[in-house]
Design a protein around this motif. Structure first.
Motif, PDB file in Angstrom:
ATOM      1  N   TYR A 176      -1.556   4.835   9.396  1.00 13.66           N
ATOM      2  CA  TYR A 176      -2.699   4.415   8.576  1.00 13.66           C
ATOM      3  C   TYR A 176      -3.103   2.995   8.964  1.00 13.66           C
ATOM      4  CZ  TYR A 176      -5.192   2.998   4.310  1.00 13.66           C
ATOM      5  OH  TYR A 176      -6.120   2.520   3.420  1.00 13.66           O
ATOM      6  N   PRO A 207      -5.138  -1.664   4.620  1.00 11.29           N
ATOM      7  CA  PRO A 207      -6.191  -2.417   3.955  1.00 11.29           C
ATOM      8  C   PRO A 207      -6.698  -3.625   4.740  1.00 11.29           C
ATOM      9  CG  PRO A 207      -4.079  -2.613   2.791  1.00 11.29           C
ATOM     10  CD  PRO A 207      -3.905  -1.560   3.820  1.00 11.29           C
ATOM     11  N   ILE A 221     -12.730  -1.347   1.528  1.00 11.40           N
ATOM     12  CA  ILE A 221     -12.542   0.017   2.048  1.00 11.40           C
ATOM     13  C   ILE A 221     -13.511   0.984   1.373  1.00 11.40           C
ATOM     14  CG2 ILE A 221     -10.894   1.902   2.384  1.00 11.40           C
ATOM     15  CD1 ILE A 221      -8.663  -0.221   2.283  1.00 11.40           C
ATOM     16  N   THR A 223      -0.098   4.267   0.589  1.00 12.71           N
ATOM     17  CA  THR A 223      -0.481   5.139   1.710  1.00 12.71           C
ATOM     18  C   THR A 223       0.232   4.694   2.981  1.00 12.71           C
ATOM     19  OG1 THR A 223      -2.626   5.486   0.689  1.00 12.71           O
ATOM     20  CG2 THR A 223      -2.445   6.059   3.005  1.00 12.71           C
ATOM     21  N   CYS A 281       0.820  -1.216   0.000  1.00 11.39           N
ATOM     22  CA  CYS A 281       0.000   0.000   0.000  1.00 11.39           C
ATOM     23  C   CYS A 281       0.861   1.277   0.000  1.00 11.39           C
ATOM     24  CB  CYS A 281      -0.901  -0.030   1.234  1.00 11.39           C
ATOM     25  SG  CYS A 281      -1.801   1.506   1.479  1.00 11.39           S
ATOM     26  N   HIS A 322      -6.415   5.924  -1.136  1.00 18.11           N
ATOM     27  CA  HIS A 322      -6.526   6.593  -2.439  1.00 18.11           C
ATOM     28  C   HIS A 322      -7.125   5.683  -3.501  1.00 18.11           C
ATOM     29  CE1 HIS A 322      -2.593   8.713  -1.020  1.00 18.11           C
ATOM     30  NE2 HIS A 322      -3.646   9.175  -0.401  1.00 18.11           N
ATOM     31  N   ALA A 357      -5.766   2.966  -4.894  1.00 21.58           N
ATOM     32  CA  ALA A 357      -4.814   2.528  -5.925  1.00 21.58           C
ATOM     33  C   ALA A 357      -4.987   1.036  -6.172  1.00 21.58           C
ATOM     34  CB  ALA A 357      -3.387   2.805  -5.480  1.00 21.58           C
ATOM     35  N   ALA A 358      -5.520   0.347  -5.151  1.00 17.07           N
ATOM     36  CA  ALA A 358      -5.840  -1.093  -5.226  1.00 17.07           C
ATOM     37  C   ALA A 358      -4.636  -2.015  -5.359  1.00 17.07           C
ATOM     38  CB  ALA A 358      -6.845  -1.371  -6.331  1.00 17.07           C
ATOM     39  N   SER A 359      -3.444  -1.505  -5.084  1.00 10.11           N
ATOM     40  CA  SER A 359      -2.294  -2.421  -5.121  1.00 10.11           C
ATOM     41  C   SER A 359      -2.417  -3.477  -4.022  1.00 10.11           C
ATOM     42  CB  SER A 359      -0.978  -1.656  -5.007  1.00 10.11           C
ATOM     43  OG  SER A 359      -1.083  -0.649  -4.050  1.00 10.11           O
TER      44      SER A 359
END
Ligand code: SF4
Ligand code: SF4
Length: 290
Positions: free
Chosen positions: A200, A203, A257, A193, A191, A238, A240-242
């Motif tokens: 944070y 996920p 999320i 972020t 992630c 954000h 990004a879905a990684s």
């Protein structure tokens, strides 16, 4: 009688021979691969360094198999974490040629591709415990923070259960995929972020918060909101879905999320994730109707 039953499960000799041949093929050494392994013991090393080992590998050999050979024969001090060896415990996640993967589920030749080097290092975004083993303390603190269990307000029913809680297939489907999480940490490691905001929630924890909030047996929304609806909670994502891209279990935490964000927005307009009546045990519901 027992031996007759057992006979049914004996493989025909030609199938057995074919199976043995296939197995021999799978474990026959086919290529030499160089393993570039990250080494660092924060308690005694001034800085991380790399160690290299070369092994003859077979088509069936996983990265974990290779690491255990290296640990057994060349470097007994090699620090790594593993347990089930079948992709279920989530312990052996690490960076394999730059990507978050489970060492027990990744074949060496698949990782090497057309090259002859496999580089192994601990998960990004985690402090290092030792060598390939990441420190999961903060990860599990975040997981615990979202209270990953069914919270109920009906103490009477909890202490004296009158029957199972009824749940429809559709209600179950809302959270089912998230129950497959094995807490391997790959998503948090991927992630962007989490890479810039150490606080944070990440996920894994956020998707688990969603998993419990939408479970019709759960009454814990108000307890979890102060944890997820924050500066370091779901709004930091954000999309990004990684995280979903690397999950070895096919869980989609990025989706969880976004659904959590939607649920929090709808709640501000007075919507509830599920009707409280649906959280009552089947037997109590039946009695109420009479
Ligand atoms: S979707 Fe959200 S949680 Fe997943 S990697 Fe992107 S920022 Fe991180
Ligand atoms: S969501 Fe997937 S990647 Fe993240 S901890 Fe769970 S199993 Fe691992």
């Amino acid at each position: 009688m027992a031996s007759e039953e057992a006979k049914e499960y004996v493989l025909p000799p030609e199938v057995l021979e074919e199976t043995m041949k296939a197995s021999e093929e799978l474990w026959k050494p086919v290529r030499k691969i160089k393993f570039r392994i990250y080494k660092y013991n924060p308690r005694k090393d001034y800085a991380p360094y790399w160690e290299e080992h070369e092994l003859e590998v077979s088509r069936g050999m996983t990265v974990l198999d290779a690491l255990l050979i290296i640990k057994g024969e060349a470097d007994h001090s090699l620090g790594l974490r593993y347990s089930c060896r079948m992709g279920l415990c989530g312990s052996c996640a690490m960076m394999i040629n730059g990507k978050q993967m489970l060492a027990c589920q990744t074949r060496v030749l698949e990782a090497a591709g057309s090259g002859d080097v496999v580089e192994l290092r601990p998960l990004d975004n985690f402090p290092v415990e030792r060598d390939l083993a990441a420190d999961f303390t903060s990860f599990f603190e975040k997981h615990r923070a979202v209270k990953p269990w069914i919270i109920r307000n009906d103490d009477v029913e909890l202490n004296n259960p009158t029957g199972p809680y009824k749940q429809t297939v559709d209600e179950y489907a809302r959270y089912y995929q998230f129950t497959d999480c094995i807490k391997c940490g790959a998503c948090l490691s991927a992630c962007p972020t989490a890479a810039t905001d150490y606080e944070y929630l990440g996920p894994q924890a956020l998707a688990q918060a969603y998993r419990y909030i939408v479970d019709t047996r759960d009454d814990g929304l108000d307890v979890r909101i102060p944890v997820v609806d924050t500066e370091h909670g779901c709004w930091r994502c954000h999309f990004a879905a990684s995280c979903s891209d690397v999950c070895p279990r096919g869980v989609d935490p990025a989706q969880g999320i976004q659904l959590l964000k939607k649920l929090l927005i709808k709640r501000k307009f007075g919507f509830k994730p599920h009707k409280p009546a649906e959280a009552l045990p089947a037997k109590v519901k039946a009695e109420k109707k009479e």
